[in-house]
Structures are given as C-alpha cells and as structure tokens.
Design a protein around this motif. Sequence first.
Motif, PDB file in Angstrom:
ATOM      1  N   LYS A 192      -7.692   7.954  -1.161  1.00 46.36           N
ATOM      2  CA  LYS A 192      -8.418   6.721  -1.450  1.00 46.36           C
ATOM      3  C   LYS A 192      -9.848   6.803  -0.930  1.00 46.36           C
ATOM      4  N   ARG A 216     -11.314   1.407  10.492  1.00 47.79           N
ATOM      5  CA  ARG A 216     -10.899   0.165   9.822  1.00 47.79           C
ATOM      6  C   ARG A 216     -12.091  -0.606   9.248  1.00 47.79           C
ATOM      7  N   LYS A 262      -4.305   7.733   2.111  1.00 52.01           N
ATOM      8  CA  LYS A 262      -5.536   7.176   2.666  1.00 52.01           C
ATOM      9  C   LYS A 262      -6.714   8.112   2.438  1.00 52.01           C
ATOM     10  N   ASN A 315       0.809  -1.211   0.000  1.00 53.38           N
ATOM     11  CA  ASN A 315       0.000   0.000   0.000  1.00 53.38           C
ATOM     12  C   ASN A 315       0.845   1.264   0.000  1.00 53.38           C
ATOM     13  N   GLU A 364     -12.535   0.291   5.417  1.00 52.96           N
ATOM     14  CA  GLU A 364     -11.553  -0.187   4.449  1.00 52.96           C
ATOM     15  C   GLU A 364     -11.427  -1.704   4.443  1.00 52.96           C
ATOM     16  N   ARG A 402       1.414   8.741   4.166  1.00 57.12           N
ATOM     17  CA  ARG A 402       0.429   7.656   4.193  1.00 57.12           C
ATOM     18  C   ARG A 402      -0.982   8.194   4.403  1.00 57.12           C
ATOM     19  N   ASN A 403      -1.128   9.153   5.297  1.00 60.20           N
ATOM     20  CA  ASN A 403      -2.452   9.725   5.551  1.00 60.20           C
ATOM     21  C   ASN A 403      -2.994  10.437   4.318  1.00 60.20           C
TER      22      ASN A 403
END
Length: 570
Positions: A411, A489, A408, A354, A492, A404-405
């Motif tokens: 996405k 969580r 995310k 990822n 996702e 990363r955030n």
Amino acid sequence: MSYVRQSAREPDFGPVLDAQRTYAASRGQRSRFGLMVPEAFVRGIRDIGYRSNGDAIAELIDNALQAYADRVDVLFGYEGTTSNKKPMQLAVVDNGHGMEAEMIRMAVMWGGTHRENDRRGLGRYGYGLPCSSVSLGRRFTVISHVTDGSFRSVTLDLDAITAGDYTVASGDIVVPEPVPAELPPFVRRHIAEAYPDGFRSGTIILVEKLDRLEWTTAQGLRDNLCRQFGVTYHKLRGEAALFVDGTFVEPIDPLFLTPGFHLVDLDTDRSNPFDPVRIEIRDPESNAYLGAVTLRYAWFPPSFGSIDKGRDAVGLNANPRFSILKDYHGLIFSRNGRLIDVQTRTPWTSFINNDRYIKVEVEFSATLDEAFGVTTSKQQVTVSPFIWDHLRAAGLPKAIEQLRNKVKEAKAERRQEALSPGAGEQRLSERAMTIAGAMGVAGGDQHQWNLALRVSPYRLEYEHLIGQPFFRVGREHGARTLHLNTAHRFFEEIYDSRMSTPELRSALEILLFSLGDVMLEGPEEDRQRASDQLQSWSKRLDLALGMLAEHLSVGDGTDVGVSAWSDELP
C-alpha cells in the motif's frame, strides 16, 4: 451440457449396499422406524441454525459425494407457478450408489446413517439430510434406486405430522414405508438430458413448500450458490462435477493460488503465497498420532479487488474477487478438503477490514473433530486451547503479522507512486515554498518568483523506515529535501487518510517544509537538539494515534464496496 458418468470410475458398490442392509435390518427392528422424538422436535429442528441456504444444501451435496457420485445437480422447479422468477421446488440429484428401500426409510430419520462416526468422509451423524431439508421447506422426499432397481421414495411432511397422519395406535410418530416413486417432471427432464445412456443408480432429495429461501429471485439464488459452492468444494472438484440450475460451478480457491481456478487470472494482479506448513498432532500423553493440520498463507496487492487499479474497491469499482475477500475474511477452516467455517478472532489477534487482503487457511483431518469442536451441522468450529497452542508453536501469529506487513508495504509503495509527480512536474507545496523563499531573499523581486527560470530548492520524497521519525529534512543535490516516512502512523492516518484532500496534504507539506527550514538553520548544537526532539515527538505521536485508532475501531466493521455477486435480499 450433457455429462455422462464414466464407467471406468465406477467402484464396486456391493460392500456399501451390504452395509446398508445390515444397518437397516438391525436398527429398523429396534426403533420400529419411529422418529424417536416428539413432533415438537421436528418443528423445532427447522431452527437448527444454518447460516444460509447454501450451508443447508451443502449437507445434501456432502451425502452425494460420500455416495461416490461424479455428478451432482441442484435443480430449481417451478411447478405450480406460471413464473420462473422464484423456484417452488428444489432438488439435489446425484448419480451415486443409491439406497435400497429400507435404507431410504432410515435416511429420513434423524441419526439414520450406516456411516455413523465415520472419519473418512464428510458426514458422521446422519442428521444432515433431514435437518437441511426441513430448514428449506416444510416437505421433503427422498427418492433413490440402486443398480438394476427401481425408484422408491419416502416423504416427510411437517404439516402432516402436525395433523397426526404419521402417528400410529401406540402414539409413536412413524416414518412412512417406501413406495414406488414417480419423478417430478422437472427432475425427469433433467435426468433424460444429463444421462442419455440411462440413470443407473442415484438419489434425489426433493424439497417442497419452500418457505425459507433467502434470495428473492432464481438468478440471485443460483449466482450465490455457485459462488459459495465454488469455494466450499474447490479442493474436492476432482471428485464430482457440480451444477446449480444448469450452471457449472467453477472452483474458487479463496487464497487464489490454484492455477486454472476461477478468478485467479481475472487481471494482472496475482496472489502472493507463503510456504505452507504441515503440523502433526499427537496425543500429549501417549504421543499417538491423532491427525494433521496444514496451514496455507497468501497476501494480495491493494488493488486485487479493484477494477480501476488506481482506486480502492469501493462501490462499482469492486471486481468479482471482492465478494470473496469480504465473505471469506479471517481464518478459513477446512475439514477433509471441505470448507466449514471462517473466524475473525484468535487468542492473539482479530481480523479487521484492512485484513481482507491477507488469507490464512487451516486444513485439518476429521480425526481431529473433537479438538476443533466441529458441530453436527459441519458449519462451525470451536478451536480448543490444545490446537491453538499447536498453531502458535507453528508460527501462525508471526505469519499473520508478516502478511499484514507485506500488504502495508504494498500500500505504501502504491501511495508513493500515486503521490509522486510526473517527470518535470513540481508539487504544489514545492512551488509555494520556492516562491516564499524567493520573496524572502529577493525582497519582492517578482521576476525571482517565476519557477520556470530557476531550479526548485525544495523537494519532497518518501521513504519507509520502521521505528524512525515521521519526517526528516536534509540538504541534498542542491535542494532542501523533506522525507516523509510512510511507515509511521502519521502518514497513513493523517497525511494519506481517507479524509485527507490534496489541499490538506499540500498544507501539511508546507508545515513540515517550514519546520525543516528552521531545523536546518542555526549552529550544529541546535540542529542536533531539534533532531532529538523530533525523535521523541514522533514516538509520542505514534502512541497517541494508536490510541485514537483503538477508540475509533468501531468503524472497522463498516463495509465498503458492492459485491459483484450480490442480489436483492428479501
């Protein structure tokens, strides 16, 4: 394409050639031009451990750049075969300052370089030329000439070493003396085409008896070398034009931040940078300046590697960027502008699939080689705790999490758009809940089930709230609204996971709509208790899904997508 050396760029080669003469005279006298090691070493050195043919050939390109070449060609030869499918010879040709005869003899030796321990360029040890050459084939020849000189050459053949052809009366294995050189026809044709005004100086490394080529076709070898060299030397493209089998190597910034470089403007998706950070490294005792480190950051939208932007980069939907995302995945280390290593582990985190959509480059000067643990072959670093501490203090761990955030969030936004119905459309779950509600209220009046005659009292929306429950319900605008939290969580890893289907998502929506109905009914005290329980339940669910993800993390090593640059492997 003809590429002629620009005389305005040509430096004064006199001091360089003087250094070669001094070195050859002193070292040659002392070593008697011996290889210094038994023949077993020469055979074993083939297994020095180059990660790929490209890493081995890059050693020869490094030498060409340090010789002030402004053009470097990797040529394929097919002499000895009637097929052009796979090369029989490989040559690296540069138009640098060249070498005089005795220096050619020294260059064939392991450790033979007048640039020993030089920190200004790309090489230091003098191992690159012989090590890389024998890692590709069992015979190599160094051909060179300086301005106003003639071509001279020295050949080293591993089969001849085994046969004792290079062993003298004393038992030493001695490098042959230079002899006048005759260029192979494919090299001679190339020089005539590329240098119509004459080849004033330069060096040719000819590798034959190729028995360790990784790619089964010339096209596969050419395409993959172009891709690798495009990334490896993208910062040094102002130094020299680089060609592989006649194809110009386009520079590729693995962070896709350099305007005009290959694949940056492939489509409308763009790389998003963070501000670079420069770190000065000083001796902890004397405070003396040791060198500098520069950190570059970038993150990509989730569709960056896709052709169809509505789908993931899986199979034939992977675009040419995807192979770069996959191959240069992790911390990218560059030394003096030349990429040398990519690592997926740090003391505080590891990169998984990822994380392909984030990029971090650590650029350092060669004066920091010991601190970064640079290997002889310049293809790996072993970062010292001293450097890790500096990177941590410069905010690298925090920057990685921020990258990363960003991905995310992108996405989640993309999924929210994909899952949202069009104007005037209802979700299946909204329709089902409305019908169920109508049945409960109307006692079976079929006319009340016709959604075209009434406004739906149920609506689904998305929100991104870190640390909040995975869903909440409320009465808004005359409807009972279910809010799914894309930051939890649950969203996702269950609701929108790879294994989820539209049917499953609709069923989950109905489940939560039903729970919401119960939570909205009853006295205020009961509603508050249900809200508190939901908060506790969400925290426990997040923890349990996190533990499940750790147990299933072995799946993160599975590749998806087909490299647009791939070719058949042997």
